[in-house]
Design a protein around this motif. Structure first.
Motif, mmCIF file in Angstrom:
data_model
loop_
_atom_site.group_PDB
_atom_site.id
_atom_site.type_symbol
_atom_site.label_atom_id
_atom_site.label_comp_id
_atom_site.label_asym_id
_atom_site.label_seq_id
_atom_site.Cartn_x
_atom_site.Cartn_y
_atom_site.Cartn_z
ATOM 1 N N SER B 140 0.888 -1.061 0.114
ATOM 2 C CA SER B 140 -0.025 0.066 0.143
ATOM 3 C C SER B 140 0.778 1.235 -0.040
ATOM 4 O O SER B 140 2.059 1.075 0.265
ATOM 5 C CB SER B 140 -0.937 0.024 1.295
ATOM 6 O OG SER B 140 -0.051 0.281 2.376
ATOM 7 N N GLY B 141 0.268 2.605 -0.554
ATOM 8 C CA GLY B 141 1.046 3.571 -0.248
ATOM 9 C C GLY B 141 1.713 3.754 1.074
ATOM 10 O O GLY B 141 2.875 4.234 0.794
ATOM 11 N N GLY B 142 1.123 3.703 2.141
ATOM 12 C CA GLY B 142 1.637 3.891 3.426
ATOM 13 C C GLY B 142 2.780 3.038 3.741
ATOM 14 O O GLY B 142 4.020 3.459 4.175
ATOM 15 N N ARG B 144 4.939 1.707 1.461
ATOM 16 C CA ARG B 144 5.863 2.109 0.400
ATOM 17 C C ARG B 144 6.774 3.252 1.132
ATOM 18 O O ARG B 144 7.751 3.215 0.937
ATOM 19 C CB ARG B 144 5.222 2.423 -0.860
ATOM 20 C CG ARG B 144 4.789 1.454 -1.719
ATOM 21 C CD ARG B 144 4.449 1.730 -3.046
ATOM 22 N NE ARG B 144 3.266 0.921 -3.355
ATOM 23 C CZ ARG B 144 2.753 1.076 -4.808
ATOM 24 N NH1 ARG B 144 3.027 2.047 -5.593
ATOM 25 N NH2 ARG B 144 1.798 0.507 -5.092
ATOM 26 N N ALA B 168 1.306 11.823 -1.312
ATOM 27 C CA ALA B 168 0.581 10.915 -2.301
ATOM 28 C C ALA B 168 -0.202 10.066 -1.587
ATOM 29 O O ALA B 168 -0.811 9.043 -2.052
ATOM 30 C CB ALA B 168 1.650 10.097 -2.960
ATOM 31 N N ASP B 170 -3.904 9.075 1.055
ATOM 32 C CA ASP B 170 -5.109 9.763 1.539
ATOM 33 C C ASP B 170 -5.120 10.043 2.982
ATOM 34 O O ASP B 170 -4.285 9.717 3.661
ATOM 35 C CB ASP B 170 -6.302 8.814 0.904
ATOM 36 C CG ASP B 170 -6.179 7.317 1.806
ATOM 37 O OD1 ASP B 170 -5.389 7.244 2.749
ATOM 38 O OD2 ASP B 170 -6.746 6.416 1.365
ATOM 39 N N VAL B 173 -4.407 7.747 6.207
ATOM 40 C CA VAL B 173 -3.051 7.270 6.360
ATOM 41 C C VAL B 173 -1.878 8.211 6.681
ATOM 42 O O VAL B 173 -1.129 8.132 7.186
ATOM 43 C CB VAL B 173 -2.935 6.459 4.943
ATOM 44 C CG1 VAL B 173 -1.291 5.914 5.003
ATOM 45 C CG2 VAL B 173 -3.767 5.220 4.466
ATOM 46 N N GLY C 296 -1.559 9.636 -7.070
ATOM 47 C CA GLY C 296 -1.733 9.053 -5.869
ATOM 48 C C GLY C 296 -2.124 7.868 -5.580
ATOM 49 O O GLY C 296 -2.705 7.164 -6.403
ATOM 50 N N ILE C 297 -1.752 7.088 -4.555
ATOM 51 C CA ILE C 297 -2.140 5.943 -4.199
ATOM 52 C C ILE C 297 -2.989 5.628 -2.991
ATOM 53 O O ILE C 297 -2.685 6.425 -1.810
ATOM 54 C CB ILE C 297 -0.812 4.785 -4.054
ATOM 55 C CG1 ILE C 297 0.005 4.940 -5.205
ATOM 56 C CG2 ILE C 297 -1.371 3.118 -4.059
ATOM 57 C CD1 ILE C 297 1.498 5.114 -4.850
ATOM 58 N N ALA C 299 -4.084 3.738 0.159
ATOM 59 C CA ALA C 299 -3.323 2.711 0.987
ATOM 60 C C ALA C 299 -4.396 1.553 1.143
ATOM 61 O O ALA C 299 -5.738 2.020 1.330
ATOM 62 C CB ALA C 299 -3.078 3.202 2.252
#
Lengths: 317, 359, 299
Positions: B140-142, B144, B168, B170, B173, C296-297, C299
């Motif tokens: 997930s973004g967090g 990464r 980047a 949301d 997070v 944007g990703i 999570a």
């Protein structure tokens, strides 16, 4: 005080190495040989250059090459549009295979496509034999009557385009594909097809479905939607594909040499003429014609880039 | 390791990204570079890292007193976390974190066992044990973001730089990672600088905030200082919502039309200068009737929105200006303003700046 | 500049749209597509095999076992084997240069790399004849030193290099530009040297693009006709590549043999299309990754 630098600062290493190698390689493979062309041309006087590049046989080859390339590109623009549209918009059995096959003209060596097309369209070939039968049948007469007004207009009395067009549609309407101008158009259509389809595909894909829905919700019928909403958006891509297909056809040699019959003044395209000159050891003549061709292809590509730049600017606006 | 930046400028073609910027980041602190886009904050960060070079002859960057201007990116001992992480997507999480150790010259390269220990220790630190075999695209973004941080920390940098570290992600997070980064910093205490355009983020995480605008530093100080004592209108405006009133300063007295001021302004002026008055929504109060002898400003309630930590009331004054007021819930229960009702506004606190620049 | 080989991007047809199109519009259009593709693409390909096997498998095999045919196959493979590595090195070098640096003349360099696509194959051959031929600059000197380039194998290889050098460069360049240089900056930041960054970060990231370029480059190198035809001199068994061998046999009315050699080239084309399709699928994935990591990703 600021120094004007040749290169902007970058933390990336390897500038000297890659610059050195790239320039070395390009000089060896491209620049030095290309300069040979320029120097060879320079040995000709202007008058001689003009004489060579505008002689009757050469002029006939220009007319033929650009005329057939134009018609091939038109055919491609029309059918390529339909193919691209189906590939993007519809699901049907064989879609993936069709999609992959579109690249065939690129992957197939031009000599192979040349002899293959000739084999099909020669009088004893798969398509050619039907054309022969048709030519011999009485059907021709009735069709000719129907066609007469058009043929008459095409024939005309003036020279230039229409006289060229009469060559395409012979007054007696005997259709011969191989060893004729029609054969050249067929070969040019073959090699140009991927350019139209592949430039249109992403454009059709990007076409917002909502745009059509919006038009429909405002009461536009299918044809109005196509003409007023879809076509204007796709037109730049279509024009680009058309231009690329045209540019490719103008320079084509391999697939045409077999099917055209190579008759001077009638079915001799310009690249073929260059080779003919070379075989006669007329290097200066070949070079002069090559320079004209080169300039022509640059103009076409410049025009294509202009379209792309213009649409790019348009999109950003 | 302290970072000392003195009189740095940077231009890109005709665009000036930094104008004569000086800054001191004390050892072990977590500093936020805060500003709108185009304010030069990322450029400053990249110059500290060595990814970008300041204009020739325009000052110096010192780490712990040593000039690092001449040293290459890999030699500054800087850990850099990229906005979009820049993880090596063809490598596993383990290989990503180990990269900085593996590429060391043979003489200083740790053994494989030591590298594995270090990676495992870092995974524990970022609380992602067990993910070492995954590839970045499977995270997930967090996650990464935390791997990117661990990769930067693996080489034991003297300075940690983070470019929009939560940009980047949301909202939820983002909040979690923010608090986590603060705790992590308290644990490892490496001098850190991060770039953000989010004032809330800067106020919550940083020890010090550097507010930047148009290539200049507008103010630097603790979160308290920049929030409560903004140096100028830009800082005031950038750090939180404000009501803005335009007026003039005449003979030391400020005139903002019908805006009633009791004590006031922090900036004196001489004659006829334009001035701006900033009032935070929570520094306004609503009264049903004007108090005797005290200035108050009549206004009409337009909209009341009571869902949320404060009650947001939108009003309109006699000149048609829209005014925002934030009331505590207790106060709201007491007043119960309804749309259309005529009330009076009282300014509890305000700041005035004589206009010397436009926002 | 114009694209030489239009890349087929991941085609995910708007399936939902198809439902909105009435069948009376959809099926005629699909029918026209099949008709056109069948007539112009499938039929020529089928004709190659039909003609090649016209006199049976035995004659077909004999045509391929002919010493001249074998030598043409050998020269074609040799040409590709020399062309590919050189173009890979050039492609990586020029892509790195153009994608990672801003310098004066960069635009000109990009145009120069696209040049072969704008030039008729015949002219591509002609320039080497003018350069190295007897009437050219270096020709007499070469003759004096008994070095033959034109109407010999070196000429064939040079002309092939000219028409094929952009393929790897273009593919790698476009992917490197799409991916940006964040990962390389990260590697340098972590102390990696330039070479290590290249081998461990850049190359793994662009390997599919390199392969894609190689496939296109190979197809063109093995199939080039116009340019090679001008420089080779058509010396049977010595300077003939497969396409040239096809021409000679065809012009001698030895149709079965001509189509037999052509059938090998057709097979190569089909393999190229299949591999190209697979690589396009991979590359679409890479591009999507690149896009995903910059947007944007959640999570």
């Amino acid at each position: 005080m600021k120094k004007i630098r040749f290169k902007q600062h970058s933390v990336m290493p390897g500038f000297g190495l890659t610059m050195g190698y790239t320039l070395f390689y390009l000089s060896l493979i491209v620049l030095i040989p290309l300069s040979a062309l320029v120097f060879k041309t320079a040995t000709l006087t202007w008058a001689r250059f003009w004489e060579v590049t505008t002689s009757e046989r050469v002029m006939a080859s220009y007319r033929l090459t650009f005329g057939t390339a134009l018609l091939g590109a038109v055919v491609n623009a029309f059918f390529g549009f339909i193919v691209a549209w189906c590939l993007v918009r519809y699901r049907f059995p064989g879609r993936r295979i069709m999609d992959a096959l579109v690249d065939l003209p690129f992957a197939l060596p031009t000599a192979v496509s040349g002899i293959a097309l000739t084999a099909i369209y020669a009088p004893n070939g798969w398509v050619g034999e039907h054309l022969e039968k048709w030519n011999a049948s009485g059907l021709r007469g009735s069709l000719e009557a129907w066609y007469a007004p058009v043929a008459g207009w095409v024939r005309g009395d003036n020279t230039g385009w229409s006289s060229y067009a009469t060559g395409l549609v012979p007054p007696d309407l005997e259709i011969k594909a191989a060893y004729s101008q029609l054969g050249i158009i067929i070969a040019m259509t073959f090699i140009g097809l991927p350019f139209v389809v592949r430039t249109l595909q992403p454009a059709i894909q990007e076409l917002e479905a909502e745009l059509e829905d919006a038009a429909a919700s405002l009461g536009a019928d299918r044809w109005q939607t196509f003409r007023r909403v879809i076509m204007p958006v796709l037109f730049p891509a279509l024009l680009t594909g058309f231009g690329l297909s045209f540019a490719r056809a103008v320079g084509e040699y391999g697939s045409i040499v077999f099917i055209s019959g190579n008759m001077p003044m009638k079915t001799e395209v310009t690249p073929l003429l260059i080779v003919a000159k070379l075989e006669e050891y007329d290097y200066a003549g070949a070079t002069a014609i090559a320079v004209v061709m080169l300039v022509a292809s640059f103009v076409i590509l410049f025009a294509i880039n202009l379209i792309q730049w213009w649409t790019g600017a348009h999109k950003r606006a | 390791m302290s970072i000392e930046i003195s009189r740095i400028s940077k231009t890109f073609g005709k665009f000036t990204a930094l104008r004569d910027v000086s800054l001191l980041v004390p050892d072990g602190e977590l500093v936020a570079l805060l500003g709108p886009s185009g304010s030069g904050k990322t450029t400053l960060l990249r110059i500290i890292s060595g990814l970008e070079q300041a204009d020739e002859g325009s000052g110096a960057i010192k780490f712990h007193g040593n000039d690092v201007g001449g040293s290459a990116v890999g030699e500054r001992g800087v850990g850099f976390v990229f906005q979009h992480y820049a993880l090596f997507k063809h490598m596993t999480v383990f290989e990503n974190i180990a990269f900085g150790l593996r590429v060391r010259p043979r003489a200083t390269r740790p053994t494989n066992a030591k590298i594995a220990d270090r990676v495992r220790e870092l995974l524990r630190l970022i609380q992602l044990e067990g993910l070492e075999k995954r590839y970045p695209t499977q995270l997930s973004g967090g996650q990464r973001q935390r791997i990117a941080l661990a990769r930067a920390l693996a080489v034991e940098p003297r300075v940690l730089l983070l470019d929009e570290p939560f940009g980047a992600l949301d909202a939820q997070v983002r909040q979690e990672l923010r608090r986590w980064l603060r705790r992590l910093h308290d644990e490892i205490h490496v001098t850190s600088v991060f770039v953000t355009h989010d004032q809330e983020e800067a106020l919550e995480v940083a020890d010090r905030i550097v507010v930047m605008n148009q290539g200049r530093i507008e103010q630097q100080g603790t979160p308290d200082e920049v929030f409560h004592q903004p140096a100028n209108a830009f800082v005031m405006n950038f750090l939180g919502q404000v009501n803005l009133f335009h007026g003039r300063v005449e003979e030391g007295k400020a005139d903002f039309g019908n805006v009633a001021l009791s004590p006031a302004a922090n900036t004196g002026g001489t004659g006829g200068q334009k001035a701006s008055l900033f009032v935070r929504p929570h520094d306004l109060d609503i009264r049903k009737t004007p108090e005797e002898g005290k200035p108050a400003m009549p206004a009409t309630v337009r909209r009341v929105q009571s869902a949320g930590p404060v009650v947001r009331v939108e009003l309109e004054d006699a000149l048609g200006r829209s005014i925002q007021v934030h009331l505590p819930h207790e106060r709201h229960r007491l007043l119960k303003p309804v749309p259309g009702e005529g009330v009076f506004l009282v300014v509890k606190d305000a700041r005035m700046f004589v206009d010397d620049f436009s926002i | 500049m114009a694209q030489a080989v239009p890349r087929r991007r991941a085609t995910t047809p708007g399936g939902a749209r198809a439902r909105n199109t009435p069948a009376w519009v959809r099926w005629p259009l699909i029918g026209v597509s099949f008709g056109f593709v069948g007539l112009f693409l499938v039929m020529p390909m089928a004709a190659v095999f039909a003609e090649a096997f016209r006199k049976g498998v035995g004659v077909y095999m004999d045509s391929l076992r002919d010493p001249d045919a074998l030598s043409a196959i050998w020269l074609t493979v040799l040409t590709a084997a020399i062309t590919l590595p050189l173009n890979i090195v050039f492609g990586l070098s020029s892509a790195w240069l153009i994608a990672r640096f801003r310098f004066a003349g960069r635009g000109l360099l990009i145009t120069l790399i696209d040049l072969p696509f704008a030039v008729s194959p015949v002219i591509s051959g002609l320039i080497f004849v003018l350069m190295f031929g007897l009437q050219g600059w270096i020709g007499p000197w070469l003759k004096g030193h008994d070095i033959q380039i034109i109407f010999a194998v070196p000429g064939v290889i040079l002309a092939t290099l000219f028409v094929t050098f952009p393929f790897v460069a273009r593919e790698v360049l476009s992917l490197m530009q799409e991916q940006g240089d964040d990962q390389e900056q990260a590697a340098l930041m972590l102390g990696a040297s330039g070479w290590k960054t290249f081998w461990r970060v850049t190359l793994p990231n662009v390997k599919w693009a390199v392969l894609y370029g190689v496939i296109l480059c190979n197809a063109r190198a093995m199939g080039e006709f116009g340019a090679v035809s001008v420089v080779s001199g058509h010396v049977r068994g010595r300077t003939n590549t497969m396409p040239l061998q096809v021409e000679i046999l065809y012009n001698e009315y030895n149709f079965v043999a001509a189509f037999a050699v052509a059938s090998l080239l057709t097979l190569l084309a089909l393999v190229t299309l299949v591999v190209k399709g697979v690589l396009e699928w991979r590359l679409a994935g890479e591009a999507q990754d690149a896009e995903e990591s910059t947007k944007g990703i959640t999570a």
